[in-house]
Write a protein that holds these residues in place. Sequence first.
Motif, PDB file in Angstrom:
ATOM      1  N   ALA A  17       0.814  -1.223   0.000  1.00  0.00           N
ATOM      2  CA  ALA A  17       0.000   0.000   0.000  1.00  0.00           C
ATOM      3  C   ALA A  17       0.841   1.264   0.000  1.00  0.00           C
ATOM      4  CB  ALA A  17      -0.941  -0.003   1.208  1.00  0.00           C
ATOM      5  N   ASN A  18       1.935   1.256   0.773  1.00  0.00           N
ATOM      6  CA  ASN A  18       2.727   2.471   0.964  1.00  0.00           C
ATOM      7  C   ASN A  18       3.959   2.555   0.063  1.00  0.00           C
ATOM      8  OD1 ASN A  18       0.909   3.097   2.977  1.00  0.00           O
ATOM      9  ND2 ASN A  18       2.242   2.405   4.630  1.00  0.00           N
ATOM     10  N   GLY A  19       4.356   1.430  -0.514  1.00  0.00           N
ATOM     11  CA  GLY A  19       5.538   1.420  -1.363  1.00  0.00           C
ATOM     12  C   GLY A  19       6.843   1.316  -0.593  1.00  0.00           C
ATOM     13  N   GLU A  20       6.769   1.391   0.731  1.00  0.00           N
ATOM     14  CA  GLU A  20       7.948   1.216   1.580  1.00  0.00           C
ATOM     15  C   GLU A  20       7.492   0.921   3.001  1.00  0.00           C
ATOM     16  OE1 GLU A  20      10.055   4.940   1.071  1.00  0.00           O
ATOM     17  OE2 GLU A  20       9.216   5.718   2.917  1.00  0.00           O
ATOM     18  N   THR A  21       8.411   0.364   3.791  1.00  0.00           N
ATOM     19  CA  THR A  21       8.096   0.036   5.177  1.00  0.00           C
ATOM     20  C   THR A  21       9.377   0.001   5.993  1.00  0.00           C
ATOM     21  OG1 THR A  21       7.062  -1.581   6.655  1.00  0.00           O
ATOM     22  CG2 THR A  21       8.226  -2.457   4.750  1.00  0.00           C
ATOM     23  N   ARG A  22       9.247   0.267   7.268  1.00  0.00           N
ATOM     24  CA  ARG A  22      10.365   0.099   8.207  1.00  0.00           C
ATOM     25  C   ARG A  22      10.416  -1.335   8.707  1.00  0.00           C
ATOM     26  NH1 ARG A  22       9.776   4.013  12.707  1.00  0.00           N
ATOM     27  NH2 ARG A  22      11.803   3.208  13.305  1.00  0.00           N
ATOM     28  N   GLY A  23       9.443  -2.162   8.277  1.00  0.00           N
ATOM     29  CA  GLY A  23       9.448  -3.578   8.587  1.00  0.00           C
ATOM     30  C   GLY A  23       8.457  -3.966   9.660  1.00  0.00           C
ATOM     31  N   ALA A  24       8.671  -5.153  10.165  1.00  0.00           N
ATOM     32  CA  ALA A  24       7.849  -5.710  11.238  1.00  0.00           C
ATOM     33  C   ALA A  24       8.180  -4.998  12.548  1.00  0.00           C
ATOM     34  CB  ALA A  24       8.143  -7.210  11.352  1.00  0.00           C
ATOM     35  N   VAL A  26       9.607  -5.984  15.211  1.00  0.00           N
ATOM     36  CA  VAL A  26      10.976  -6.261  15.664  1.00  0.00           C
ATOM     37  C   VAL A  26      11.994  -5.442  14.867  1.00  0.00           C
ATOM     38  CG1 VAL A  26      11.350  -8.308  14.179  1.00  0.00           C
ATOM     39  CG2 VAL A  26      12.592  -8.074  16.343  1.00  0.00           C
ATOM     40  N   ASP A  27      11.732  -5.229  13.580  1.00  0.00           N
ATOM     41  CA  ASP A  27      12.622  -4.421  12.761  1.00  0.00           C
ATOM     42  C   ASP A  27      12.634  -2.969  13.241  1.00  0.00           C
ATOM     43  OD1 ASP A  27      13.101  -6.639  11.010  1.00  0.00           O
ATOM     44  OD2 ASP A  27      11.283  -6.152   9.898  1.00  0.00           O
ATOM     45  N   VAL A  28      11.441  -2.448  13.479  1.00  0.00           N
ATOM     46  CA  VAL A  28      11.320  -1.064  13.959  1.00  0.00           C
ATOM     47  C   VAL A  28      12.046  -0.912  15.296  1.00  0.00           C
ATOM     48  CG1 VAL A  28       9.688   0.710  14.716  1.00  0.00           C
ATOM     49  CG2 VAL A  28       9.176  -0.679  12.685  1.00  0.00           C
ATOM     50  N   ALA A  29      11.845  -1.868  16.195  1.00  0.00           N
ATOM     51  CA  ALA A  29      12.488  -1.818  17.516  1.00  0.00           C
ATOM     52  C   ALA A  29      14.009  -1.897  17.406  1.00  0.00           C
ATOM     53  CB  ALA A  29      11.972  -2.954  18.396  1.00  0.00           C
ATOM     54  N   ASP A  30      14.525  -2.715  16.486  1.00  0.00           N
ATOM     55  CA  ASP A  30      15.971  -2.896  16.351  1.00  0.00           C
ATOM     56  C   ASP A  30      16.631  -1.826  15.490  1.00  0.00           C
ATOM     57  OD1 ASP A  30      15.828  -5.112  17.976  1.00  0.00           O
ATOM     58  OD2 ASP A  30      16.011  -6.580  16.353  1.00  0.00           O
ATOM     59  N   GLY A  31      15.847  -1.081  14.720  1.00  0.00           N
ATOM     60  CA  GLY A  31      16.398   0.002  13.903  1.00  0.00           C
ATOM     61  C   GLY A  31      16.910  -0.440  12.548  1.00  0.00           C
ATOM     62  N   PHE A  32      16.561  -1.651  12.131  1.00  0.00           N
ATOM     63  CA  PHE A  32      16.930  -2.138  10.804  1.00  0.00           C
ATOM     64  C   PHE A  32      15.967  -3.254  10.407  1.00  0.00           C
ATOM     65  CE2 PHE A  32      19.620  -4.334  13.931  1.00  0.00           C
ATOM     66  CZ  PHE A  32      19.341  -5.666  13.675  1.00  0.00           C
ATOM     67  N   VAL A  33      15.917  -3.533   9.095  1.00  0.00           N
ATOM     68  CA  VAL A  33      15.075  -4.608   8.583  1.00  0.00           C
ATOM     69  C   VAL A  33      15.905  -5.890   8.553  1.00  0.00           C
ATOM     70  CG1 VAL A  33      13.645  -5.409   6.665  1.00  0.00           C
ATOM     71  CG2 VAL A  33      13.776  -2.950   7.186  1.00  0.00           C
ATOM     72  N   HIS A  34      15.436  -6.913   9.251  1.00  0.00           N
ATOM     73  CA  HIS A  34      16.109  -8.208   9.314  1.00  0.00           C
ATOM     74  C   HIS A  34      15.877  -8.997   8.033  1.00  0.00           C
ATOM     75  CE1 HIS A  34      16.878  -8.284  13.744  1.00  0.00           C
ATOM     76  NE2 HIS A  34      15.889  -7.406  13.738  1.00  0.00           N
ATOM     77  N   PHE A  35      16.937  -9.555   7.474  1.00  0.00           N
ATOM     78  CA  PHE A  35      16.858 -10.471   6.341  1.00  0.00           C
ATOM     79  C   PHE A  35      17.589 -11.757   6.705  1.00  0.00           C
ATOM     80  CE2 PHE A  35      15.959  -6.582   4.065  1.00  0.00           C
ATOM     81  CZ  PHE A  35      15.147  -6.975   3.008  1.00  0.00           C
ATOM     82  N   SER A  36      17.406 -12.772   5.871  1.00  0.00           N
ATOM     83  CA  SER A  36      18.119 -14.041   6.005  1.00  0.00           C
ATOM     84  C   SER A  36      18.629 -14.457   4.633  1.00  0.00           C
ATOM     85  CB  SER A  36      17.190 -15.143   6.515  1.00  0.00           C
ATOM     86  OG  SER A  36      16.677 -14.837   7.794  1.00  0.00           O
ATOM     87  N   THR A  37      19.680 -15.252   4.626  1.00  0.00           N
ATOM     88  CA  THR A  37      20.149 -15.861   3.391  1.00  0.00           C
ATOM     89  C   THR A  37      19.311 -17.105   3.121  1.00  0.00           C
ATOM     90  OG1 THR A  37      21.750 -17.295   4.472  1.00  0.00           O
ATOM     91  CG2 THR A  37      22.519 -15.071   3.863  1.00  0.00           C
ATOM     92  N   TYR A  84      19.573  -0.956   6.735  1.00  0.00           N
ATOM     93  CA  TYR A  84      19.465   0.268   7.534  1.00  0.00           C
ATOM     94  C   TYR A  84      18.821   1.397   6.730  1.00  0.00           C
ATOM     95  CZ  TYR A  84      22.116  -1.735  11.358  1.00  0.00           C
ATOM     96  OH  TYR A  84      22.512  -2.512  12.413  1.00  0.00           O
ATOM     97  N   ARG A  85      17.693   1.121   6.195  1.00  0.00           N
ATOM     98  CA  ARG A  85      16.780   2.086   5.574  1.00  0.00           C
ATOM     99  C   ARG A  85      15.464   1.374   5.372  1.00  0.00           C
ATOM    100  NH1 ARG A  85      15.663   0.561   0.457  1.00  0.00           N
ATOM    101  NH2 ARG A  85      17.268   0.012  -1.047  1.00  0.00           N
ATOM    102  N   GLU A  86      14.468   2.101   4.892  1.00  0.00           N
ATOM    103  CA  GLU A  86      13.191   1.468   4.623  1.00  0.00           C
ATOM    104  C   GLU A  86      13.352   0.435   3.504  1.00  0.00           C
ATOM    105  OE1 GLU A  86      13.618   4.769   4.695  1.00  0.00           O
ATOM    106  OE2 GLU A  86      12.498   5.313   6.492  1.00  0.00           O
ATOM    107  N   LEU A  87      12.590  -0.628   3.598  1.00  0.00           N
ATOM    108  CA  LEU A  87      12.477  -1.577   2.511  1.00  0.00           C
ATOM    109  C   LEU A  87      11.459  -1.014   1.534  1.00  0.00           C
ATOM    110  CD1 LEU A  87      12.946  -4.341   1.158  1.00  0.00           C
ATOM    111  CD2 LEU A  87      11.123  -5.241   2.646  1.00  0.00           C
TER     112      LEU A  87
END
Length: 112
Positions: A17-24, A26-37, A84-87
Amino acid sequence: MLIYKIFRADEWAVLQANGETRGAPVDVADGFVHFSTAAQVAETAAKHFAKAAGLTLLAVESEALGDALKWEESRGGALFPHLYRELRLADVLWAKPLPLIDGAHRFPDDLT
């Protein structure tokens, strides 16, 4: 290299809807968007999304994220990708359902 993000339905809806997000949360709380390989994402699903239905798996090209992507030590000393930015929706190469079958998440066969 592709990296992966698991979103609940409402989190995926916000990105769409917004075209970007700071994440879930937990992501907002930690200050980054978590990814996995690809090697890490099944364990991430089991640890943080056990028995959760209605998930979506997103694939992102890590090199396209530039300096905003940092590889940092996390679970078991392994390096995990952190954004360390919006997804942005434009960052997402593909999104696929992550179905829950017999209590386990079924990942696409083509994870690389």
